[in-house]
Structure formats: structure tokens, C-alpha cells
Write a protein that holds these residues in place. Structure first.
Motif, PDB file in Angstrom:
ATOM      1  N   VAL A 143       0.849  -1.205   0.000  1.00 41.13           N
ATOM      2  CA  VAL A 143       0.000   0.000   0.000  1.00 41.13           C
ATOM      3  C   VAL A 143       0.874   1.241   0.000  1.00 41.13           C
ATOM      4  CG1 VAL A 143      -1.623   1.336   1.407  1.00 41.13           C
ATOM      5  CG2 VAL A 143      -2.002  -1.101   1.034  1.00 41.13           C
ATOM      6  N   TRP A 144       1.914   1.253   0.834  1.00 37.97           N
ATOM      7  CA  TRP A 144       2.803   2.412   0.940  1.00 37.97           C
ATOM      8  C   TRP A 144       3.497   2.703  -0.398  1.00 37.97           C
ATOM      9  CZ3 TRP A 144       8.391   2.613   1.369  1.00 37.97           C
ATOM     10  CH2 TRP A 144       8.874   3.867   1.728  1.00 37.97           C
ATOM     11  N   PHE A 145       3.779   1.652  -1.151  1.00 35.53           N
ATOM     12  CA  PHE A 145       4.467   1.815  -2.423  1.00 35.53           C
ATOM     13  C   PHE A 145       3.511   2.193  -3.559  1.00 35.53           C
ATOM     14  CE2 PHE A 145       6.263   0.041  -6.364  1.00 35.53           C
ATOM     15  CZ  PHE A 145       7.459   0.754  -6.410  1.00 35.53           C
ATOM     16  N   GLU A 146       2.327   1.640  -3.591  1.00 35.08           N
ATOM     17  CA  GLU A 146       1.419   1.781  -4.728  1.00 35.08           C
ATOM     18  C   GLU A 146       0.420   2.937  -4.613  1.00 35.08           C
ATOM     19  OE1 GLU A 146       1.375   0.211  -7.618  1.00 35.08           O
ATOM     20  OE2 GLU A 146       3.061  -1.078  -7.107  1.00 35.08           O
ATOM     21  N   VAL A 147      -0.133   3.142  -3.438  1.00 32.50           N
ATOM     22  CA  VAL A 147      -1.248   4.090  -3.293  1.00 32.50           C
ATOM     23  C   VAL A 147      -0.861   5.538  -3.592  1.00 32.50           C
ATOM     24  CG1 VAL A 147      -2.883   5.065  -1.625  1.00 32.50           C
ATOM     25  CG2 VAL A 147      -2.603   2.599  -1.820  1.00 32.50           C
ATOM     26  N   LEU A 197      -3.073   7.951  -6.086  1.00 37.56           N
ATOM     27  CA  LEU A 197      -3.721   9.174  -5.622  1.00 37.56           C
ATOM     28  C   LEU A 197      -3.221  10.398  -6.376  1.00 37.56           C
ATOM     29  CD1 LEU A 197      -3.793   8.605  -1.754  1.00 37.56           C
ATOM     30  CD2 LEU A 197      -5.719   8.521  -3.345  1.00 37.56           C
ATOM     31  N   GLU A 198      -1.929  10.418  -6.646  1.00 32.40           N
ATOM     32  CA  GLU A 198      -1.329  11.552  -7.362  1.00 32.40           C
ATOM     33  C   GLU A 198      -1.893  11.684  -8.774  1.00 32.40           C
ATOM     34  OE1 GLU A 198       2.993  12.073  -9.229  1.00 32.40           O
ATOM     35  OE2 GLU A 198       2.988  11.998  -7.023  1.00 32.40           O
ATOM     36  N   LYS A 199      -2.102  10.547  -9.425  1.00 35.13           N
ATOM     37  CA  LYS A 199      -2.636  10.550 -10.788  1.00 35.13           C
ATOM     38  C   LYS A 199      -4.166  10.570 -10.811  1.00 35.13           C
ATOM     39  CE  LYS A 199       1.338   7.964 -12.420  1.00 35.13           C
ATOM     40  NZ  LYS A 199       1.804   6.670 -12.909  1.00 35.13           N
ATOM     41  N   LYS A 200      -4.782  10.580  -9.613  1.00 34.60           N
ATOM     42  CA  LYS A 200      -6.239  10.612  -9.464  1.00 34.60           C
ATOM     43  C   LYS A 200      -6.918   9.430 -10.163  1.00 34.60           C
ATOM     44  CE  LYS A 200      -6.252  15.494  -8.691  1.00 34.60           C
ATOM     45  NZ  LYS A 200      -6.734  16.802  -9.020  1.00 34.60           N
ATOM     46  N   HIS A 201      -6.351   8.252  -9.999  1.00 31.61           N
ATOM     47  CA  HIS A 201      -6.914   7.021 -10.534  1.00 31.61           C
ATOM     48  C   HIS A 201      -7.790   6.379  -9.460  1.00 31.61           C
ATOM     49  CE1 HIS A 201      -3.462   6.464 -13.651  1.00 31.61           C
ATOM     50  NE2 HIS A 201      -4.243   7.499 -13.914  1.00 31.61           N
ATOM     51  N   LYS A 202      -8.987   6.891  -9.323  1.00 27.36           N
ATOM     52  CA  LYS A 202      -9.861   6.426  -8.250  1.00 27.36           C
ATOM     53  C   LYS A 202     -10.389   5.016  -8.509  1.00 27.36           C
ATOM     54  CE  LYS A 202     -11.165  11.016  -6.832  1.00 27.36           C
ATOM     55  NZ  LYS A 202     -12.226  11.989  -6.642  1.00 27.36           N
ATOM     56  N   GLU A 251      -8.944   2.658 -10.301  1.00 21.71           N
ATOM     57  CA  GLU A 251      -7.835   1.730 -10.136  1.00 21.71           C
ATOM     58  C   GLU A 251      -7.521   1.510  -8.655  1.00 21.71           C
ATOM     59  OE1 GLU A 251      -7.950   4.135 -12.303  1.00 21.71           O
ATOM     60  OE2 GLU A 251      -7.453   3.299 -14.264  1.00 21.71           O
ATOM     61  N   LEU A 252      -7.642   2.580  -7.865  1.00 24.38           N
ATOM     62  CA  LEU A 252      -7.419   2.467  -6.429  1.00 24.38           C
ATOM     63  C   LEU A 252      -8.461   1.566  -5.783  1.00 24.38           C
ATOM     64  CD1 LEU A 252      -5.821   3.344  -3.940  1.00 24.38           C
ATOM     65  CD2 LEU A 252      -7.317   5.339  -3.783  1.00 24.38           C
ATOM     66  N   LEU A 253      -9.701   1.666  -6.240  1.00 26.20           N
ATOM     67  CA  LEU A 253     -10.758   0.799  -5.720  1.00 26.20           C
ATOM     68  C   LEU A 253     -10.487  -0.664  -6.067  1.00 26.20           C
ATOM     69  CD1 LEU A 253     -13.544   0.450  -4.374  1.00 26.20           C
ATOM     70  CD2 LEU A 253     -14.533   0.777  -6.645  1.00 26.20           C
ATOM     71  N   VAL A 254     -10.126  -0.928  -7.316  1.00 23.96           N
ATOM     72  CA  VAL A 254      -9.826  -2.298  -7.735  1.00 23.96           C
ATOM     73  C   VAL A 254      -8.596  -2.820  -6.989  1.00 23.96           C
ATOM     74  CG1 VAL A 254      -9.099  -3.726  -9.683  1.00 23.96           C
ATOM     75  CG2 VAL A 254     -10.913  -2.044  -9.985  1.00 23.96           C
ATOM     76  N   PHE A 255      -7.588  -1.990  -6.845  1.00 23.97           N
ATOM     77  CA  PHE A 255      -6.378  -2.369  -6.097  1.00 23.97           C
ATOM     78  C   PHE A 255      -6.732  -2.752  -4.666  1.00 23.97           C
ATOM     79  CE2 PHE A 255      -3.115  -0.897  -3.108  1.00 23.97           C
ATOM     80  CZ  PHE A 255      -2.062  -1.715  -3.480  1.00 23.97           C
ATOM     81  N   SER A 256      -7.571  -1.950  -4.032  1.00 26.31           N
ATOM     82  CA  SER A 256      -7.956  -2.214  -2.645  1.00 26.31           C
ATOM     83  C   SER A 256      -8.738  -3.516  -2.522  1.00 26.31           C
ATOM     84  CB  SER A 256      -8.802  -1.060  -2.103  1.00 26.31           C
ATOM     85  OG  SER A 256      -8.090   0.142  -2.161  1.00 26.31           O
ATOM     86  N   ILE A 257      -9.655  -3.744  -3.444  1.00 22.32           N
ATOM     87  CA  ILE A 257     -10.451  -4.974  -3.403  1.00 22.32           C
ATOM     88  C   ILE A 257      -9.564  -6.195  -3.596  1.00 22.32           C
ATOM     89  CG2 ILE A 257     -12.222  -6.285  -4.634  1.00 22.32           C
ATOM     90  CD1 ILE A 257     -13.639  -3.565  -5.120  1.00 22.32           C
TER      91      ILE A 257
END
Length: 77
Positions: free
Chosen positions: A15-19, A23-28, A30-36
């Protein structure tokens, strides 16, 4: 217990490496899929770390097909 802590530490490092870049690129989305997907991977790992067993998907399919067969069989007679 130690296995679960190790899994959580590895997940935290991922999470520390990817998130931040997501967030910087505003890929919401992708962030949701990554989290799931990360959750789908971490939760079974923690469960196995505590020594519990996880039923296989075959058990679910067997249950569903048996139920379906029991419902359909009387109609075919």
C-alpha cells in the motif's frame, strides 16, 4: 499470530508503495480495484495464518449443483 503480522506488514508495504502514485494521478477506479484485490489476497492469508481452513470453491459448486439437481429432479419424473 506472527504469520498474520508478517502478512499485514507486507500488505502495508505494498500500500505504501502503490497508493501514493494512484492518488497523485487521481486514478480512483484503479485504487478501488487495487484495494479490493489486495483485500481478497490478505484476508485468506490472515485466516490461514491463524491455522483455520478455507473451504474450496468446489464445495460451493457442489452445494449449488446438488441444490439445483434436487429442485429439477422432481420436474423431470
Amino acid at each position: 499470530m506472527l504469520n498474520s503480522i508478517g502478512i499485514l506488514l507486507i500488505a502495508a508495504a505494498i500500500v505504501w508503495f502503490e497508493v501514493p502514485s494512484l492518488l497523485e494521478k487521481k486514478h480512483k477506479k484503479e485504487l478501488l480495484v487495487f484495494s479490493i484485490l489486495l483485500t481478497i489476497g490478505v484476508v485468506p492469508g490472515i485466516i490461514l495464518g491463524f491455522g483455520k481452513t478455507i473451504p474450496t470453491p468446489v464445495n460451493l459448486l457442489n452445494f449449488l449443483f446438488t441444490l439445483f439437481t434436487d429442485l429439477i429432479a422432481p420436474l423431470l419424473k
